[in-house]
Design a protein around this motif. Structure first.
Motif, PDB file in Angstrom:
ATOM      1  N   THR A   7       0.824  -1.204   0.000  1.00 13.66           N
ATOM      2  CA  THR A   7       0.000   0.000   0.000  1.00 13.66           C
ATOM      3  C   THR A   7       0.857   1.252   0.000  1.00 13.66           C
ATOM      4  OG1 THR A   7      -1.991   0.982   0.977  1.00 13.66           O
ATOM      5  CG2 THR A   7      -0.259   0.250   2.506  1.00 13.66           C
ATOM      6  N   THR A   8       0.172   2.382  -0.191  1.00 13.37           N
ATOM      7  CA  THR A   8       0.798   3.702  -0.241  1.00 13.37           C
ATOM      8  C   THR A   8       0.366   4.511   0.982  1.00 13.37           C
ATOM      9  OG1 THR A   8      -1.052   4.681  -1.445  1.00 13.37           O
ATOM     10  CG2 THR A   8       0.696   3.640  -2.763  1.00 13.37           C
ATOM     11  N   PRO A   9       1.091   5.571   1.315  1.00 11.24           N
ATOM     12  CA  PRO A   9       0.707   6.359   2.500  1.00 11.24           C
ATOM     13  C   PRO A   9      -0.728   6.888   2.446  1.00 11.24           C
ATOM     14  CG  PRO A   9       2.939   6.911   1.847  1.00 11.24           C
ATOM     15  CD  PRO A   9       2.384   6.030   0.766  1.00 11.24           C
ATOM     16  N   ARG A  10      -1.139   7.418   1.323  1.00 13.06           N
ATOM     17  CA  ARG A  10      -2.482   7.993   1.234  1.00 13.06           C
ATOM     18  C   ARG A  10      -3.560   6.928   1.409  1.00 13.06           C
ATOM     19  NH1 ARG A  10      -5.078  11.569  -3.797  1.00 13.06           N
ATOM     20  NH2 ARG A  10      -7.140  11.838  -2.842  1.00 13.06           N
ATOM     21  N   PHE A  11      -3.421   5.810   0.713  1.00 16.60           N
ATOM     22  CA  PHE A  11      -4.420   4.746   0.821  1.00 16.60           C
ATOM     23  C   PHE A  11      -4.460   4.196   2.239  1.00 16.60           C
ATOM     24  CE2 PHE A  11      -6.368   0.644   0.402  1.00 16.60           C
ATOM     25  CZ  PHE A  11      -7.316   0.810  -0.601  1.00 16.60           C
ATOM     26  N   TYR A  12      -3.298   4.001   2.807  1.00 11.24           N
ATOM     27  CA  TYR A  12      -3.190   3.476   4.165  1.00 11.24           C
ATOM     28  C   TYR A  12      -3.947   4.364   5.150  1.00 11.24           C
ATOM     29  CZ  TYR A  12      -0.750   2.115   8.515  1.00 11.24           C
ATOM     30  OH  TYR A  12      -0.434   1.707   9.786  1.00 11.24           O
ATOM     31  N   GLU A  13      -3.743   5.664   5.050  1.00 15.30           N
ATOM     32  CA  GLU A  13      -4.378   6.587   5.982  1.00 15.30           C
ATOM     33  C   GLU A  13      -5.879   6.693   5.746  1.00 15.30           C
ATOM     34  OE1 GLU A  13      -4.085  11.288   7.402  1.00 15.30           O
ATOM     35  OE2 GLU A  13      -2.739  10.506   5.853  1.00 15.30           O
ATOM     36  N   GLU A  14      -6.293   6.841   4.489  1.00 15.82           N
ATOM     37  CA  GLU A  14      -7.703   7.054   4.189  1.00 15.82           C
ATOM     38  C   GLU A  14      -8.560   5.834   4.492  1.00 15.82           C
ATOM     39  OE1 GLU A  14      -7.946   8.470   0.170  1.00 15.82           O
ATOM     40  OE2 GLU A  14      -7.164  10.455   0.696  1.00 15.82           O
ATOM     41  N   ASN A  15      -7.946   4.650   4.480  1.00 14.66           N
ATOM     42  CA  ASN A  15      -8.712   3.427   4.716  1.00 14.66           C
ATOM     43  C   ASN A  15      -8.392   2.765   6.047  1.00 14.66           C
ATOM     44  OD1 ASN A  15     -10.321   3.009   2.126  1.00 14.66           O
ATOM     45  ND2 ASN A  15      -8.254   3.485   1.376  1.00 14.66           N
ATOM     46  N   LYS A  16      -7.728   3.548   6.920  1.00 11.24           N
ATOM     47  CA  LYS A  16      -7.509   3.123   8.306  1.00 11.24           C
ATOM     48  C   LYS A  16      -6.852   1.750   8.403  1.00 11.24           C
ATOM     49  CE  LYS A  16     -11.479   5.835   9.979  1.00 11.24           C
ATOM     50  NZ  LYS A  16     -11.771   6.515   8.694  1.00 11.24           N
ATOM     51  N   LEU A  17      -5.844   1.531   7.576  1.00  7.35           N
ATOM     52  CA  LEU A  17      -5.199   0.219   7.569  1.00  7.35           C
ATOM     53  C   LEU A  17      -4.327  -0.027   8.790  1.00  7.35           C
ATOM     54  CD1 LEU A  17      -4.340  -0.446   3.819  1.00  7.35           C
ATOM     55  CD2 LEU A  17      -6.402  -1.013   5.122  1.00  7.35           C
ATOM     56  N   ALA A  18      -4.094   0.991   9.584  1.00  6.24           N
ATOM     57  CA  ALA A  18      -3.410   0.759  10.855  1.00  6.24           C
ATOM     58  C   ALA A  18      -4.200  -0.207  11.727  1.00  6.24           C
ATOM     59  CB  ALA A  18      -3.197   2.083  11.586  1.00  6.24           C
ATOM     60  N   SER A  19      -5.507  -0.276  11.499  1.00  7.68           N
ATOM     61  CA  SER A  19      -6.365  -1.190  12.263  1.00  7.68           C
ATOM     62  C   SER A  19      -6.511  -2.557  11.589  1.00  7.68           C
ATOM     63  CB  SER A  19      -7.752  -0.569  12.440  1.00  7.68           C
ATOM     64  OG  SER A  19      -8.422  -0.458  11.188  1.00  7.68           O
ATOM     65  N   PHE A  20      -5.913  -2.716  10.412  1.00  7.95           N
ATOM     66  CA  PHE A  20      -6.017  -3.979   9.675  1.00  7.95           C
ATOM     67  C   PHE A  20      -4.844  -4.860  10.106  1.00  7.95           C
ATOM     68  CE2 PHE A  20      -6.352  -6.830   6.047  1.00  7.95           C
ATOM     69  CZ  PHE A  20      -7.728  -6.866   5.829  1.00  7.95           C
ATOM     70  N   LYS A  21      -5.087  -5.636  11.131  1.00  9.97           N
ATOM     71  CA  LYS A  21      -4.015  -6.362  11.811  1.00  9.97           C
ATOM     72  C   LYS A  21      -3.810  -7.771  11.253  1.00  9.97           C
ATOM     73  CE  LYS A  21      -3.516  -2.997  14.836  1.00  9.97           C
ATOM     74  NZ  LYS A  21      -2.303  -2.138  14.857  1.00  9.97           N
ATOM     75  N   GLY A  22      -2.673  -8.339  11.633  1.00  8.26           N
ATOM     76  CA  GLY A  22      -2.397  -9.742  11.327  1.00  8.26           C
ATOM     77  C   GLY A  22      -1.704  -9.987  10.005  1.00  8.26           C
ATOM     78  N   TYR A  23      -1.279  -8.914   9.335  1.00 11.66           N
ATOM     79  CA  TYR A  23      -0.651  -9.066   8.026  1.00 11.66           C
ATOM     80  C   TYR A  23       0.708  -8.386   7.982  1.00 11.66           C
ATOM     81  CZ  TYR A  23      -4.835 -11.152   6.137  1.00 11.66           C
ATOM     82  OH  TYR A  23      -5.865 -12.015   5.904  1.00 11.66           O
TER      83      TYR A  23
END
Length: 261
Positions: A185-201
């Protein structure tokens, strides 16, 4: 004339004898990178040079790769673009897949996700086109906005929808390959889609101007895509450069648990 700056990384003494040998190093034997960059960046610490295991990703833009030469120059791994959406196959995938495998490059395949096709259709398309090969790296799900698609460019679902579609794709693909997927992923996508909460990967992060620590605060990573302008003997034109997050010993240990048996 483009500036060519040598990526300064210490050679591994145990592998010094590999330089003049035409036989490719076996998968898992880390060869130090002999890379250059057409547009080098002065990263803050830790710089890419801190990491000793490097590789590339490649797609249709890399029309000519001498994989044996690339391997000798430190391409330890290659993530190869396989599919997009539910009906696009990268025209160079099969050539890259075969060439990387023959040269002893640890190879994996990635899928570029579209938000105008169901995750189930996209997962089946990826499975149809990527062979289940012994020793392959985990599959990769490439999650970023696509501003160039004539049909999907303006379709940007809410974060909850994005994460739901990701889970549906991942479930199908992981069941087939028997390995947990890596997420790119990219910084913008990561932030806009809250991937910090997408755990286990495990994450493969693109950041070509800042370190992962700066661009993705608090996010651990396994691979860092740090340049889109790499220059490597054996590869025609520019190529993306990537670093693995650990030592050569960590690389061997990671391969032992994360490649297809």
């Amino acid at each position: 004339m483009k500036i060519r700056a040598t990526l300064a990384i210490l050679l591994l003494s145990a592998l010094a004898s590999c330089g003049g040998n035409d036989k490719p190093a076996p998968i898992g034997a880390a060869v130090a990178p002999n890379f250059q960059d057409a547009k080098p960046v002065n990263f803050n610490s830790p710089t890419p040079a801190r990491y000793r295991v490097h590789g590339i990703d490649a797609a249709r833009f890399q029309t000519s790769i001498n994989w044996s030469s690339a391997r000798r120059n430190g391409v330890n791994f290659a993530f190869l673009k396989a599919t997009e959406g539910g009906d696009l196959l990268d025209p160079m995938f099969q050539d890259h897949w075969r060439g990387a495998g023959q040269a002893g490059v640890a190879r994996g395949a990635y899928h570029f996700y579209y938000f105008c096709t169901s995750p189930e259709v996209q997962a089946k398309w990826f499975i149809k086109n990527v062979p289940r090969s012994k020793g392959m790296l985990p599959p990769v799900l490439d999650m970023e906005w696509n501003p160039f698609s004539p049909t999907c460019a303006h379709r940007r679902p809410d974060a909850s929808v994005v994460q739901d579609e990701m889970r549906r794709w991942l479930k199908i693909v992981e069941a087939h390959y028997g390995q947990r997927t890596i997420i790119y992923t990219t910084p913008r996508f990561y932030e806009e889609n809250k991937l910090a909460s997408f755990k286990g990967y495990e994450y493969w992060l693109r950041t070509t101007a800042k370190t992962p620590r700066e661009a993705f605060p608090g996010q651990s990573w396994r691979f860092w895509q740090y340049s889109a302008t790499g220059l490597i003997d054996g590869i025609k034109g520019e190529v993306d450069l990537n670093a693995f997050s650990g030592t050569p010993a960590d690389w061997s240990a990671w391969l032992a648990t994360r490649t297809l048996k």
